[in-house]
Design a protein around this motif. Structure first.
Motif, PDB file in Angstrom:
ATOM      1  N   ARG A   1      39.700  -4.338  58.230  1.00  0.00           N
ATOM      2  CA  ARG A   1      39.339  -3.623  59.268  1.00  0.00           C
ATOM      3  C   ARG A   1      37.891  -4.789  59.906  1.00  0.00           C
ATOM      4  O   ARG A   1      37.744  -4.823  61.330  1.00  0.00           O
ATOM      5  CB  ARG A   1      37.924  -2.169  59.280  1.00  0.00           C
ATOM      6  CG  ARG A   1      37.394  -1.331  60.026  1.00  0.00           C
ATOM      7  CD  ARG A   1      37.099  -0.208  59.038  1.00  0.00           C
ATOM      8  NE  ARG A   1      36.285   0.081  60.239  1.00  0.00           N
ATOM      9  CZ  ARG A   1      35.060   1.579  60.260  1.00  0.00           C
ATOM     10  NH1 ARG A   1      36.101   2.335  58.746  1.00  0.00           N
ATOM     11  NH2 ARG A   1      34.707   2.006  60.905  1.00  0.00           N
ATOM     12  N   LEU A   2      37.636  -5.170  59.435  1.00  0.00           N
ATOM     13  CA  LEU A   2      36.197  -6.046  59.509  1.00  0.00           C
ATOM     14  C   LEU A   2      37.103  -6.625  60.896  1.00  0.00           C
ATOM     15  O   LEU A   2      36.686  -7.281  61.881  1.00  0.00           O
ATOM     16  CB  LEU A   2      35.235  -6.708  58.648  1.00  0.00           C
ATOM     17  CG  LEU A   2      34.407  -5.554  58.280  1.00  0.00           C
ATOM     18  CD1 LEU A   2      33.314  -6.263  56.795  1.00  0.00           C
ATOM     19  CD2 LEU A   2      33.680  -4.965  58.975  1.00  0.00           C
TER      20      LEU A   2
ATOM     21  N   ARG B   1      26.791   7.978  64.534  1.00  0.00           N
ATOM     22  CA  ARG B   1      27.440   7.110  65.751  1.00  0.00           C
ATOM     23  C   ARG B   1      26.416   7.566  67.222  1.00  0.00           C
ATOM     24  O   ARG B   1      26.048   6.617  67.647  1.00  0.00           O
ATOM     25  CB  ARG B   1      28.773   7.591  66.444  1.00  0.00           C
ATOM     26  CG  ARG B   1      29.385   7.523  64.958  1.00  0.00           C
ATOM     27  CD  ARG B   1      29.696   6.083  64.297  1.00  0.00           C
ATOM     28  NE  ARG B   1      30.738   5.342  63.219  1.00  0.00           N
ATOM     29  CZ  ARG B   1      30.914   4.946  62.593  1.00  0.00           C
ATOM     30  NH1 ARG B   1      30.566   4.148  62.989  1.00  0.00           N
ATOM     31  NH2 ARG B   1      31.854   4.402  61.211  1.00  0.00           N
ATOM     32  N   LEU B   2      26.365   8.315  67.338  1.00  0.00           N
ATOM     33  CA  LEU B   2      25.538   8.847  68.039  1.00  0.00           C
ATOM     34  C   LEU B   2      23.946   7.991  68.165  1.00  0.00           C
ATOM     35  O   LEU B   2      23.751   7.763  69.828  1.00  0.00           O
ATOM     36  CB  LEU B   2      24.768  10.181  68.472  1.00  0.00           C
ATOM     37  CG  LEU B   2      26.071  11.272  69.050  1.00  0.00           C
ATOM     38  CD1 LEU B   2      26.079  12.442  68.633  1.00  0.00           C
ATOM     39  CD2 LEU B   2      26.690  10.891  70.305  1.00  0.00           C
TER      40      LEU B   2
ATOM     41  N   VAL C   1      35.744   0.951  68.131  1.00  0.00           N
ATOM     42  CA  VAL C   1      35.901   0.498  69.569  1.00  0.00           C
ATOM     43  C   VAL C   1      35.150  -0.171  70.168  1.00  0.00           C
ATOM     44  O   VAL C   1      34.895  -0.971  70.621  1.00  0.00           O
ATOM     45  CB  VAL C   1      37.830   0.683  69.506  1.00  0.00           C
ATOM     46  CG1 VAL C   1      38.023  -0.798  70.649  1.00  0.00           C
ATOM     47  CG2 VAL C   1      38.724   0.132  68.476  1.00  0.00           C
ATOM     48  N   ALA C   2      34.958   1.426  70.256  1.00  0.00           N
ATOM     49  CA  ALA C   2      33.996   1.594  71.733  1.00  0.00           C
ATOM     50  C   ALA C   2      32.411   0.581  71.354  1.00  0.00           C
ATOM     51  O   ALA C   2      31.858   0.363  73.067  1.00  0.00           O
ATOM     52  CB  ALA C   2      33.656   2.891  72.080  1.00  0.00           C
TER      53      ALA C   2
ATOM     54  N   GLN D   1      30.541  -0.500  62.857  1.00  0.00           N
ATOM     55  CA  GLN D   1      31.696  -1.051  61.761  1.00  0.00           C
ATOM     56  C   GLN D   1      31.473  -0.832  60.264  1.00  0.00           C
ATOM     57  O   GLN D   1      32.501  -1.143  59.695  1.00  0.00           O
ATOM     58  CB  GLN D   1      31.933  -2.949  62.018  1.00  0.00           C
ATOM     59  CG  GLN D   1      32.670  -3.090  63.578  1.00  0.00           C
ATOM     60  CD  GLN D   1      32.839  -2.804  64.472  1.00  0.00           C
ATOM     61  OE1 GLN D   1      34.181  -2.461  64.691  1.00  0.00           O
ATOM     62  NE2 GLN D   1      32.377  -1.895  65.544  1.00  0.00           N
ATOM     63  N   LEU D   2      31.064  -0.252  60.157  1.00  0.00           N
ATOM     64  CA  LEU D   2      30.917   0.223  58.865  1.00  0.00           C
ATOM     65  C   LEU D   2      30.880   1.760  58.664  1.00  0.00           C
ATOM     66  O   LEU D   2      30.458   2.425  59.823  1.00  0.00           O
ATOM     67  CB  LEU D   2      28.822  -0.199  58.397  1.00  0.00           C
ATOM     68  CG  LEU D   2      28.727  -0.894  58.607  1.00  0.00           C
ATOM     69  CD1 LEU D   2      27.637  -1.840  58.561  1.00  0.00           C
ATOM     70  CD2 LEU D   2      29.796  -2.169  57.729  1.00  0.00           C
ATOM     71  N   PRO D   3      31.193   2.221  57.781  1.00  0.00           N
ATOM     72  CA  PRO D   3      31.838   3.560  57.324  1.00  0.00           C
ATOM     73  C   PRO D   3      30.302   4.502  57.469  1.00  0.00           C
ATOM     74  O   PRO D   3      29.392   3.940  57.239  1.00  0.00           O
ATOM     75  CB  PRO D   3      32.436   3.568  56.120  1.00  0.00           C
ATOM     76  CG  PRO D   3      31.973   2.268  55.745  1.00  0.00           C
ATOM     77  CD  PRO D   3      31.934   1.202  56.819  1.00  0.00           C
TER      78      PRO D   3
END
Length: 303
Positions: free
Chosen positions: A16-17, A131-132, A250-251, A292-294
């Protein structure tokens, strides 16, 4: 019947990274647009520049892959091409004409926040405070990097900047929802959208700017760079990454564009960053990495 949402390919943490690092090349390439436009391209023809960035690259991709959309994908490719490519260009240029560059860049950096909301509304994902929060930190960081004392607000410019960010965010979200046909690779998929976006820009260019400008050697190199690196290659890796990574990951990579623009401004144009700008740069980079991290355990277990 509800349309199924395309699911990302399962990747391990290392994969993923790696995918994120490759995908980041796209917004990094888009970050060169400002210096290329100001230093190499003839002034007063920004929509023409957008047309040359999109349409030739799209036609080349179609010629290489010999793949065109069929059935429902004719309409979907047209919608995605307008949202991801055709519509944001004139809106961004309108924002740039009415706002200082820093304000326009900060409005564009709001895209990860819009995507986080659309991921809930369109993709049915669970709301993520993680995320926000990092999206807001990223916008604040970009603001510290690019906003200067001359920053001012203009209603038309703000509306155009927000509409551009919304268009790109919606295009990104619908691209994730619809995925792409199983027999279509990222090169053909990018070609569909670049061609659709370029065809959308073609009449706008004639209407708004008239005859194209004279093109010298520097301008030819600038248009070639934007078409090949900022157009075809960038969108190939962008859509490949979107198929394998979560949409919010991605965003947040879009924050790289104003950061790369700031670095190039410092290195090539002598627009050096001060302490506050360096702080903002660090905050934006932290938001990109965090994206990019969980999500942390406390958020995952509370769902």
């Amino acid at each position: 019947m509800k349309t199924p949402v395309a699911q990302p390919v399962s990747l391990g943490h290392g994969g993923r990274l790696s995918s994120a690092a490759v995908t980041a090349l796209a917004p990094a390439a888009w970050g060169t647009t400002y210096v290329v436009t100001t230093e190499l391209l003839p002034p007063g023809h920004p929509v023409f520049a957008g047309l040359l960035r999109a349409l030739p690259a799209g036609l080349i991709a179609l010629a290489l892959t010999r793949t065109v959309p069929h059935g429902a994908w004719r309409g979907k490719a047209a919608v995605l091409g307008v949202l991801n490519i055709g519509l944001p260009f004139p809106l961004l240029f309108l924002a740039a004409e009415h706002l200082p560059g820093g304000v326009a860049a900060t409005l564009a950096a709001a895209q990860p926040l819009v995507v986080a909301v659309l991921a809930v509304l369109v993709l049915g994902e669970s709301p993520s405070a993680w995320r926000l929060a990092w999206g807001a930190i990223g916008v604040a960081g970009v603001g510290l990097v690019v906003l200067g004392p001359s920053a001012a607000l203009d209603a038309v410019g703000v509306a155009a900047g927000l509409a551009s960010a919304a268009s790109l965010a919606l295009g990104l979200t619908l691209t994730k929802r619809w995925g792409r046909p199983p027999d279509v690779g990222p090169t053909a998929f990018a070609g569909w959208q670049l061609t659709a976006g370029g065809l959308f820009l073609l009449p706008l260019t004639a209407l708004l700017e008239g005859a194209p400008p004279a093109i010298d050697g520097s301008a030819a190199f600038g248009y070639l760079w934007m078409g090949v690196c900022g157009g075809l290659l960038a969108y190939i890796v962008w859509f490949r990454g979107l198929a394998t990574l979560p949409i919010t990951s991605v965003a947040v990579l879009l924050l790289l564009s104003p950061l790369v623009a700031a670095v190039l401004g410092a290195v090539l144009l002598g627009q050096w960053l001060g302490p506050i700008q360096l702080l903002g740069f660090g905050l934006a980079l932290a938001a990109i990495v965090a994206g990019q991290l969980p999500a942390p355990t406390w958020e995952r277990t509370s769902r």
